[in-house]
Design a protein around this motif. Structure first.
Motif, short mmCIF file in Angstrom:
data_model
loop_
_atom_site.label_atom_id
_atom_site.label_comp_id
_atom_site.label_asym_id
_atom_site.label_seq_id
_atom_site.Cartn_x
_atom_site.Cartn_y
_atom_site.Cartn_z
N TYR A 7 -37.24 -69.88 -28.95
CA TYR A 7 -36.52 -68.73 -29.49
C TYR A 7 -36.13 -69.14 -30.89
CZ TYR A 7 -35.91 -67.42 -24.59
OH TYR A 7 -36.12 -67.08 -23.29
N HIS A 20 -28.89 -79.62 -16.65
CA HIS A 20 -27.65 -79.22 -17.33
C HIS A 20 -27.75 -77.81 -17.90
CE1 HIS A 20 -26.63 -83.69 -18.08
NE2 HIS A 20 -26.25 -83.27 -16.91
N GLY A 39 -28.38 -75.09 -20.27
CA GLY A 39 -29.23 -75.05 -21.46
C GLY A 39 -30.49 -75.87 -21.33
N ALA A 40 -30.76 -76.43 -20.15
CA ALA A 40 -31.96 -77.28 -19.97
C ALA A 40 -33.24 -76.46 -20.00
CB ALA A 40 -31.86 -78.06 -18.66
N LYS A 93 -33.81 -73.80 -17.41
CA LYS A 93 -34.11 -73.32 -16.05
C LYS A 93 -34.37 -71.80 -16.03
CE LYS A 93 -30.14 -74.87 -14.59
NZ LYS A 93 -29.60 -75.42 -15.86
N SER A 94 -33.43 -71.04 -16.61
CA SER A 94 -33.59 -69.59 -16.58
C SER A 94 -34.80 -69.15 -17.37
CB SER A 94 -32.34 -68.89 -17.14
OG SER A 94 -31.22 -69.27 -16.41
N THR A 95 -35.05 -69.80 -18.50
CA THR A 95 -36.22 -69.44 -19.31
C THR A 95 -37.50 -69.64 -18.49
OG1 THR A 95 -35.01 -70.18 -21.26
CG2 THR A 95 -37.39 -69.86 -21.51
N GLN A 147 -29.11 -64.48 -12.05
CA GLN A 147 -27.81 -65.13 -12.15
C GLN A 147 -26.84 -64.13 -12.76
OE1 GLN A 147 -28.03 -67.93 -15.30
NE2 GLN A 147 -25.95 -68.67 -15.05
N GLU A 153 -28.95 -69.32 -9.26
CA GLU A 153 -27.55 -69.57 -8.88
C GLU A 153 -27.01 -68.49 -7.94
OE1 GLU A 153 -25.11 -70.63 -12.24
OE2 GLU A 153 -26.86 -71.46 -13.23
N HIS A 200 -26.44 -75.33 -9.46
CA HIS A 200 -25.69 -76.50 -9.89
C HIS A 200 -25.03 -77.16 -8.69
CE1 HIS A 200 -26.32 -75.83 -14.10
NE2 HIS A 200 -25.96 -74.57 -13.97
N GLY A 223 -21.61 -71.39 -12.57
CA GLY A 223 -22.74 -71.61 -13.47
C GLY A 223 -22.56 -72.74 -14.46
N1 LIG Z 1 -32.62 -65.01 -25.87
C1 LIG Z 1 -32.41 -66.22 -26.40
N2 LIG Z 1 -32.29 -66.39 -27.74
C2 LIG Z 1 -32.09 -67.60 -28.28
N3 LIG Z 1 -31.99 -68.74 -27.56
C3 LIG Z 1 -32.11 -68.64 -26.23
C4 LIG Z 1 -32.30 -67.38 -25.57
N4 LIG Z 1 -32.38 -67.60 -24.24
C5 LIG Z 1 -32.22 -68.93 -24.06
N5 LIG Z 1 -32.06 -69.56 -25.26
C6 LIG Z 1 -31.87 -71.00 -25.47
O1 LIG Z 1 -32.84 -71.70 -24.70
C7 LIG Z 1 -32.27 -72.86 -24.11
C8 LIG Z 1 -32.49 -72.82 -22.60
O2 LIG Z 1 -31.69 -71.78 -22.02
P1 LIG Z 1 -31.73 -71.40 -20.49
O3 LIG Z 1 -30.94 -70.15 -20.32
O4 LIG Z 1 -33.13 -71.41 -20.01
O5 LIG Z 1 -30.94 -72.65 -19.85
P2 LIG Z 1 -30.49 -72.90 -18.34
O6 LIG Z 1 -31.03 -74.24 -17.96
O7 LIG Z 1 -30.86 -71.76 -17.49
O8 LIG Z 1 -28.90 -73.02 -18.48
P3 LIG Z 1 -27.67 -72.57 -17.50
O9 LIG Z 1 -27.54 -73.65 -16.48
O10 LIG Z 1 -26.50 -72.57 -18.41
O11 LIG Z 1 -28.01 -71.22 -16.96
C9 LIG Z 1 -30.82 -72.89 -24.51
O12 LIG Z 1 -30.66 -73.77 -25.58
C10 LIG Z 1 -30.52 -71.46 -24.94
O13 LIG Z 1 -29.53 -71.45 -25.93
#
Ligand SMILES: Nc1ncnc2c1ncn2[C@@H]1O[C@H](COP(=O)(O)OP(=O)(O)OP(=O)(O)O)[C@@H](O)[C@H]1O
Length: 491
Positions: A12, A36, A38-39, A41-43, A85, A168, A200, A414
């Motif tokens: 991104y 953790h 921001g690792a 996972k959701s992406t 989530q 989650e 988590h 979360g």
């Molecule tokens: N739409 C977006 N625009 C910019 N950056 C994004 C966007 N979505 C995610 N990110 C960045 O991508 C990285 C991964 O985010 P992601 O949501 O996949 O983490 P996560 O492991 O699911 O975290 P959490 O446990 O907090 O849900 C993070 O640094 C986040 O800031």
């Protein structure tokens, strides 16, 4: 293999969310995805669900290359379903209408409303027996745990679910509802479906998954059979600054008996039969099964109204801050940066008279961004943060203010284990400085960090526990002791 990811990347802007993910998921398998905040996972699961295109690498779903042009509709046609989530239900529509929206194509046109209602009711009955949810209720009127149940039930509605992704799922469910959900997950995988579980809660991941994959800075850095590892090992594999001490740390010792006049004294229950009291420097828990009036009490402490305060002896300080657990409907200012969201403690509505001194504002923001390891930094737009990191910003906002009383409405959903431990320690330090904290959590084990906890049942205080008696077992025992007269329970 149902899913095969090889070197998958996704950025991104300048943020590399996925930096080359390798992962496989077999049919009938439950795979835990941990890491953790921001690792990535959701992406990753959004890419698998067709919600997010990938930039590079290869993604195969059900044996076909889906690296390019893969959409939500294509994923759904393959039976991939995601329970979010961040709850994705439309709050102004009923449960049945929300169900209909997901399955428009599959339902008969004329009788859709009845059919959608019947289907979601059946799914809810199967997954969460005794859920107590009417399909005619507006989603926005349901408390969080029930909304989460609807979200999960909706994701299982299709006849041909090949992959259920749970992001989650149990963060706001009580233990019984979580157990029912996992029982259903095992029934689904026994019938051949696969499940990807982001959580988590390490205990749940290890108890229910076949394998655990660790995601770190956008890469899968370890995959282990769940029965061969323990929580300690998984936390170590998650890396970063995590070391042995980062496990659910034993609560810091409670301060010596508090003294002084209560900061809060507030009537509780229908006839005001009980009284909540909070001393200066005390951390007080509102415990019990989910939805027993704890959140209503927090709301009333936040906006007490003249009538409540006119009762003899009732008092709530003006200087207070509130941390909501539901950041979607309250809390986050979406167009602002992290720093602005923290510094907004100066706005009366968000932290009544609990104000960050102007001069110290920058410092306070920087300190809290660092303490809670908000990934993305102070200048990032708040919506670009991962869910857990957004939640941390709300916590930082309350603590960076100078409010005397901090009200916490299940705010750590979360948030990763390491940061939670940091927050627990911070709360204790802030209490030592004389601040008072009133804390509701759906995770009863968190209550062990309180000095005292009130157990709630049907809006009334039914027990008061002190350390070291504030255990999950005691809280559940007290909750059920209060309903032995055969009253129906929904958990
Ligand atoms: N739409 C977006 N625009 C910019 N950056 C994004 C966007 N979505 C995610 N990110 C960045 O991508 C990285 C991964 O985010 P992601 O949501 O996949 O983490 P996560 O492991 O699911 O975290 P959490 O446990 O907090 O849900 C993070 O640094 C986040 O800031």
């Amino acid at each position: 293999m149902l899913i095969e990811a090889r070197g998958v990347t996704k950025s991104y802007g300048r943020t590399r969310a996925l930096a080359g993910v390798d992962l496989t998921l077999a049919r009938g398998e439950i795979l835990g995805l941990v890491g953790h905040n921001g690792a990535g996972k959701s992406t990753l699961v959004r890419a698998i669900a067709g919600l997010e295109g990938i930039d590079g690498g290869a993604l195969r779903v059900a044996g076909t290359d889906r690296s390019r042009g893969y959409t939500l509709a294509a994923a759904e046609a393959l039976g991939v379903r995601l329970a979010y989530q961040e709850l994705s239900l439309a709050p102004d529509l009923t449960v049945a209408e929300n169900a209909y929206l997901s399955y428009r194509g599959a339902l008969p046109r004329l009788t859709w409303q009845r059919t959608a209602g019947r289907r979601i009711a059946r799914a809810l009955d199967e997954i969460f027996p005794g859920h107590g949810i009417s399909v005619h209720a507006r989603v926005g009127e349901l408390p969080m745990p029930k909304r989460q149940m609807v979200e999960i039930a909706r994701a299982t509605l299709a006849d041909d679910v090949s992959l259920l992704i749970l992001d989650e799922p149990t963060e706001s469910l009580g233990p019984d509802a979580a157990a029912s959900m996992y029982a259903h997950v095992h029934r689904m995988t026994a019938a051949g479906a696969s499940v990807l579980l982001i959580s988590h809660r390490m205990g749940e991941v290890l108890a229910h998954c076949d394998r655990v994959a660790v995601l770190q800075d956008g890469r899968v850095t370890a995959v282990r059979p769940a029965r061969e590892v323990d929580e300690h090992t998984v936390l170590r594999l998650m890396g970063g600054e995590v070391h042995a001490a980062a496990e659910q740390r034993a609560p810091a010792p409670a301060a010596a008996a508090r003294a002084g006049e209560p900061v809060v004294r507030f009537p509780v229950g229908r006839r005001g039969a009980g009284t909540l009291e909070v001393l200066p420097g005390e951390i007080v828990g509102l415990a019990g099964l989910a939805g027993q009036g704890q959140q209503e009490l927090l709301e009333r402490l936040w906006r007490p109204g003249l009538r409540a305060l006119s009762r003899a002896g009732a008092s709530v300080p003006r200087s207070k801050a509130f941390v909501p657990g539901d950041r979607q409907t309250s809390g986050i200012l979406p167009l602002w940066t992290v720093a602005q969201n923290i510094a907004v403690g100066t706005m009366r509505r968000l932290a009544r008279a609990g104000v960050i001194p102007r001069a110290g504002e920058q410092d306070a923001v920087a300190t809290w961004v660092e303490r809670l390891a908000v990934k993305g930094g102070a200048a990032a737009p708040i919506l670009s943060l991962s869910g857990g990191n957004q939640q941390k910003v709300l916590v930082a906002r309350a603590f960076a203010s100078d409010a005397r009383l901090i009200l916490l409405d299940d705010p750590f959903r979360g948030v990763d284990v390491q940061t939670k431990n940091e927050i627990y320690a911070r709360m204790r330090a802030e209490a030592e400085r004389g601040r008072s904290i009133v804390w509701y959590s759906t995770e009863n084990s968190e209550m062990a960090h309180c000095d005292r906890a009130y157990v709630f049942r049907a809006g009334e205080i039914v027990a008061e526990l002190r350390r070291p008696d504030i255990t999950e077992e005691r809280i559940v025992a007290e909750s059920f002791a209060a309903i032995e007269d055969g009253e129906e329970v929904h958990v």
